[in-house]
Design a protein around this motif. Structure first.
Motif: not given
Length: 84
Positions: A7, A33, A35, A52-55, A62, A65
């Motif tokens: 991540g 992901a 961030c 796709d996994e954006k925070y 996360f 995850k």
């Protein structure tokens, strides 16, 4: 051997130009992901690489995850955290 699950926190210039492309090319790593505190940068980088996994950087960075490694970047320094 299982892939290293990564991540990335902070997706500015170095992460965007070096870390993300290298992780995506590696057969031994999977980018879970990304961030960042800047929503525009987060969207731009996520869209560029199909992540796709954006925070947004908040209390739960996360959710759902469990990265086994990560790269942390900041304006003044850079560190790589490797699993034990």
């Amino acid at each position: 051997m299982a892939k290293l699950k990564v991540g990335i926190i902070g997706v500015g210039g170095i992460a965007n130009g070096v870390h993300i492309p290298e992780i995506l090319k590696s057969p031994d790593a999977k980018l879970l992901a990304i961030c960042d505190c800047n929503k525009d940068t987060l969207k731009k980088v996520g869209d560029k690489y199909g992540i796709d996994e954006k925070y947004r950087f908040e209390k739960s960075t996360f959710p759902n995850k469990t990265p086994t490694g990560g790269i942390i970047t900041s304006f003044t320094s850079e560190s790589t955290i490797l699993p034990k």
